[in-house]
Design a protein around this motif. Sequence first.
Motif, PDB file in Angstrom:
ATOM      1  N   ARG A 174      -6.438  12.949 -10.783  1.00  0.00           N
ATOM      2  CA  ARG A 174      -6.336  12.952  -9.383  1.00  0.00           C
ATOM      3  C   ARG A 174      -6.876  10.692  -9.541  1.00  0.00           C
ATOM      4  O   ARG A 174      -6.362   9.987  -9.217  1.00  0.00           O
ATOM      5  N   ASN A 175      -7.394  10.906 -11.080  1.00  0.00           N
ATOM      6  CA  ASN A 175      -8.228   9.068 -10.885  1.00  0.00           C
ATOM      7  C   ASN A 175      -6.950   8.359 -10.793  1.00  0.00           C
ATOM      8  O   ASN A 175      -7.439   6.767 -11.330  1.00  0.00           O
ATOM      9  N   ARG A 176      -6.015   9.061 -11.824  1.00  0.00           N
ATOM     10  CA  ARG A 176      -5.109   7.493 -11.917  1.00  0.00           C
ATOM     11  C   ARG A 176      -3.905   7.499 -10.611  1.00  0.00           C
ATOM     12  O   ARG A 176      -3.006   7.013 -10.794  1.00  0.00           O
ATOM     13  N   VAL A 177      -4.626   8.584  -9.356  1.00  0.00           N
ATOM     14  CA  VAL A 177      -3.736   8.477  -8.414  1.00  0.00           C
ATOM     15  C   VAL A 177      -3.990   7.335  -6.955  1.00  0.00           C
ATOM     16  O   VAL A 177      -5.213   7.095  -7.475  1.00  0.00           O
ATOM     17  N   LYS A 178      -2.915   6.372  -6.869  1.00  0.00           N
ATOM     18  CA  LYS A 178      -2.997   5.013  -6.578  1.00  0.00           C
ATOM     19  C   LYS A 178      -2.906   5.452  -4.650  1.00  0.00           C
ATOM     20  O   LYS A 178      -2.314   5.446  -4.719  1.00  0.00           O
ATOM     21  N   VAL A 179      -4.021   5.042  -4.135  1.00  0.00           N
ATOM     22  CA  VAL A 179      -4.575   5.684  -2.707  1.00  0.00           C
ATOM     23  C   VAL A 179      -3.701   4.068  -1.952  1.00  0.00           C
ATOM     24  O   VAL A 179      -4.220   3.195  -2.489  1.00  0.00           O
ATOM     25  N   LEU A 180      -3.008   4.691  -1.258  1.00  0.00           N
ATOM     26  CA  LEU A 180      -2.429   3.183  -0.510  1.00  0.00           C
ATOM     27  C   LEU A 180      -2.590   3.382   1.111  1.00  0.00           C
ATOM     28  O   LEU A 180      -2.092   3.971   1.828  1.00  0.00           O
ATOM     29  N   PHE A 181      -3.418   1.981   1.474  1.00  0.00           N
ATOM     30  CA  PHE A 181      -3.620   2.404   3.315  1.00  0.00           C
ATOM     31  C   PHE A 181      -2.921   1.812   3.552  1.00  0.00           C
ATOM     32  O   PHE A 181      -2.676   0.637   3.189  1.00  0.00           O
ATOM     33  N   THR A 182      -2.607   2.573   4.735  1.00  0.00           N
ATOM     34  CA  THR A 182      -1.183   1.022   5.534  1.00  0.00           C
ATOM     35  C   THR A 182      -1.778   1.345   7.173  1.00  0.00           C
ATOM     36  O   THR A 182      -1.979   1.648   7.523  1.00  0.00           O
ATOM     37  N   ALA A 183      -0.973   0.544   7.705  1.00  0.00           N
ATOM     38  CA  ALA A 183      -0.599   0.394   8.630  1.00  0.00           C
ATOM     39  C   ALA A 183       0.370  -1.114   9.381  1.00  0.00           C
ATOM     40  O   ALA A 183       1.043  -1.420   8.164  1.00  0.00           O
ATOM     41  N   HIS A 184       0.753  -0.389  10.991  1.00  0.00           N
ATOM     42  CA  HIS A 184       1.781  -1.334  10.735  1.00  0.00           C
ATOM     43  C   HIS A 184       1.756  -2.431  10.770  1.00  0.00           C
ATOM     44  O   HIS A 184       0.607  -3.750  11.319  1.00  0.00           O
ATOM     45  N   SER A 185       2.357  -3.826  10.474  1.00  0.00           N
ATOM     46  CA  SER A 185       2.576  -5.405  10.123  1.00  0.00           C
ATOM     47  C   SER A 185       2.879  -5.703  11.592  1.00  0.00           C
ATOM     48  O   SER A 185       3.411  -5.352  12.334  1.00  0.00           O
ATOM     49  N   LEU A 186       2.050  -6.822  11.392  1.00  0.00           N
ATOM     50  CA  LEU A 186       2.295  -8.111  12.911  1.00  0.00           C
ATOM     51  C   LEU A 186       3.036  -9.094  12.457  1.00  0.00           C
ATOM     52  O   LEU A 186       2.311  -9.516  11.068  1.00  0.00           O
ATOM     53  N   PRO A 187       3.500 -10.212  13.367  1.00  0.00           N
ATOM     54  CA  PRO A 187       2.952 -11.659  13.124  1.00  0.00           C
ATOM     55  C   PRO A 187       2.467 -12.067  12.083  1.00  0.00           C
ATOM     56  O   PRO A 187       1.360 -12.067  12.871  1.00  0.00           O
ATOM     57  N   GLU A 188       2.168 -12.976  11.066  1.00  0.00           N
ATOM     58  CA  GLU A 188       1.242 -13.862  10.348  1.00  0.00           C
ATOM     59  C   GLU A 188       0.556 -14.776  11.321  1.00  0.00           C
ATOM     60  O   GLU A 188      -0.468 -14.981  10.998  1.00  0.00           O
ATOM     61  N   VAL A 208     -13.383   4.970   4.057  1.00  0.00           N
ATOM     62  CA  VAL A 208     -12.843   6.043   3.427  1.00  0.00           C
ATOM     63  C   VAL A 208     -12.187   6.292   2.354  1.00  0.00           C
ATOM     64  O   VAL A 208     -12.959   7.257   1.649  1.00  0.00           O
ATOM     65  N   ALA A 209     -12.588   4.463   1.586  1.00  0.00           N
ATOM     66  CA  ALA A 209     -12.269   5.416  -0.578  1.00  0.00           C
ATOM     67  C   ALA A 209     -14.058   5.415  -0.190  1.00  0.00           C
ATOM     68  O   ALA A 209     -14.207   6.888  -1.513  1.00  0.00           O
ATOM     69  N   GLU A 210     -14.832   4.717   0.479  1.00  0.00           N
ATOM     70  CA  GLU A 210     -16.489   5.108  -0.304  1.00  0.00           C
ATOM     71  C   GLU A 210     -16.647   6.327   0.233  1.00  0.00           C
ATOM     72  O   GLU A 210     -17.417   6.869  -0.777  1.00  0.00           O
ATOM     73  N   ARG A 211     -16.436   7.137   1.156  1.00  0.00           N
ATOM     74  CA  ARG A 211     -16.596   8.088   1.681  1.00  0.00           C
ATOM     75  C   ARG A 211     -15.752   9.912   0.897  1.00  0.00           C
ATOM     76  O   ARG A 211     -16.922  10.514   0.295  1.00  0.00           O
ATOM     77  N   THR A 212     -15.021   9.052   0.327  1.00  0.00           N
ATOM     78  CA  THR A 212     -13.710   9.761  -0.620  1.00  0.00           C
ATOM     79  C   THR A 212     -13.949  10.229  -2.564  1.00  0.00           C
ATOM     80  O   THR A 212     -13.680  10.285  -3.350  1.00  0.00           O
ATOM     81  N   GLN A 213     -14.956   8.732  -2.389  1.00  0.00           N
ATOM     82  CA  GLN A 213     -15.825   7.812  -3.957  1.00  0.00           C
ATOM     83  C   GLN A 213     -13.951   8.229  -4.613  1.00  0.00           C
ATOM     84  O   GLN A 213     -13.848   8.752  -6.078  1.00  0.00           O
ATOM     85  N   VAL A 214     -12.834   7.249  -3.897  1.00  0.00           N
ATOM     86  CA  VAL A 214     -11.671   6.336  -4.646  1.00  0.00           C
ATOM     87  C   VAL A 214     -11.816   5.146  -4.666  1.00  0.00           C
ATOM     88  O   VAL A 214     -12.758   4.592  -3.589  1.00  0.00           O
ATOM     89  N   SER A 215     -11.999   5.081  -5.905  1.00  0.00           N
ATOM     90  CA  SER A 215     -12.189   3.329  -6.306  1.00  0.00           C
ATOM     91  C   SER A 215     -10.250   2.835  -6.369  1.00  0.00           C
ATOM     92  O   SER A 215     -10.390   1.408  -6.941  1.00  0.00           O
ATOM     93  N   ASN A 216      -9.692   3.620  -6.894  1.00  0.00           N
ATOM     94  CA  ASN A 216      -8.179   3.531  -7.368  1.00  0.00           C
ATOM     95  C   ASN A 216      -7.063   3.191  -5.611  1.00  0.00           C
ATOM     96  O   ASN A 216      -6.610   3.838  -5.538  1.00  0.00           O
ATOM     97  N   TRP A 217      -7.279   1.636  -5.063  1.00  0.00           N
ATOM     98  CA  TRP A 217      -6.687   2.055  -3.943  1.00  0.00           C
ATOM     99  C   TRP A 217      -6.775   0.482  -3.575  1.00  0.00           C
ATOM    100  O   TRP A 217      -6.845  -0.923  -4.275  1.00  0.00           O
ATOM    101  N   GLU A 218      -5.066  -0.405  -2.913  1.00  0.00           N
ATOM    102  CA  GLU A 218      -5.646  -0.699  -1.913  1.00  0.00           C
ATOM    103  C   GLU A 218      -4.200  -1.168  -1.064  1.00  0.00           C
ATOM    104  O   GLU A 218      -4.375   0.515   0.019  1.00  0.00           O
ATOM    105  N   PHE A 219      -4.513  -1.669  -0.150  1.00  0.00           N
ATOM    106  CA  PHE A 219      -3.758  -1.779   1.308  1.00  0.00           C
ATOM    107  C   PHE A 219      -2.267  -2.939   0.976  1.00  0.00           C
ATOM    108  O   PHE A 219      -1.744  -3.511   0.524  1.00  0.00           O
TER     109      PHE A 219
END
Length: 311
Positions: A174-188, A208-219
């Motif tokens: 679990r602590n080694r699972v990388k959580v990726l939050f995603t969304a639809h891209s838009l023009p820069e 969401v990361a704070e609520r779940t105590q997930v520190s290993n995440w990125e977007f």
Amino acid sequence: MAAQTIGVLVMSYGTPESLDQIEPYYTHIRRGSPPSPEQLQELTDRYKAIVGGVFPLRENTNRQVQALEETLNASASDSVRFVCYQGLKHAAPFIEDGVKQMAADGIQRAVGIVLAPHYSVMSVGGYIKRAKEEAERAGIELSCVQSYHLHPLLIEALAKRVEHALERFHSEDRNRVKVLFTAHSLPERILEMGDPYPEQLLATSRAVAERTQVSNWEFAWQSAGRTSVPWLGPDILDVLEKLHTEQVRAVLVCPVGFVSDHLEVLYDLDIEAKQTAKRLDMHLERTESLNTDPLYMQVLADAVTEQLAKG
């Protein structure tokens, strides 16, 4: 005294209802320019590839609109009755059709809300502009919800999905699972405009990361359009490649920018991203979509009633 009827225009991107509707749908997205045979075939193949074969987004959206109406009326006072109307960006009933139907039904006051929690002038802003222009022509008093990306019940619903999905990984991983939050891209170019979209998405992800105590995440971004202009990145497929070089072997994707199962989730993540992960010998899972989760329906209902109070 008869109850006042409040119209609720529930807006979303839209999707074709059958295979023969894909071409006009794609043409509308391309602002009247028909797709090439190759482009049409590629999109058709994607729809055919998803689980169920035909377009769950349309059914999901119909159910969301119905569930929202029921949620609103369950807690409404005797003096108010809510009626929900659907308005789609790229398919019938179009946004303008929904407003016209409200006018035909005698609706004088309405609230508009988009099935997307995060505001961008290029997404939600466009929906609102079309709705307000048509409402003005129809003589309807319409106010619109801009965003609801930090509603406590939205964070709770997403956090529950992250917790549930993490259980699919072995406990020692679990602590080694990388959580990726995603969304639809838009023009820069939205960055130059000071658009709030990227920061709102990061705010939701952080909550969401704070609520779940997930520190290993990125977007990561996903589903960028194929145009000549650059889109927001990094793309999720590129991020998976990067994580592979970092020896990451377990990834959980939480598409916080999407509220129901549709092509960007069922194909771009469940098929395309999973194929990439499999090639990289990576265990990839995805959180379940919100769809008609009662918590999400309450988020929408709260946003509507708050907007109505603001007027």
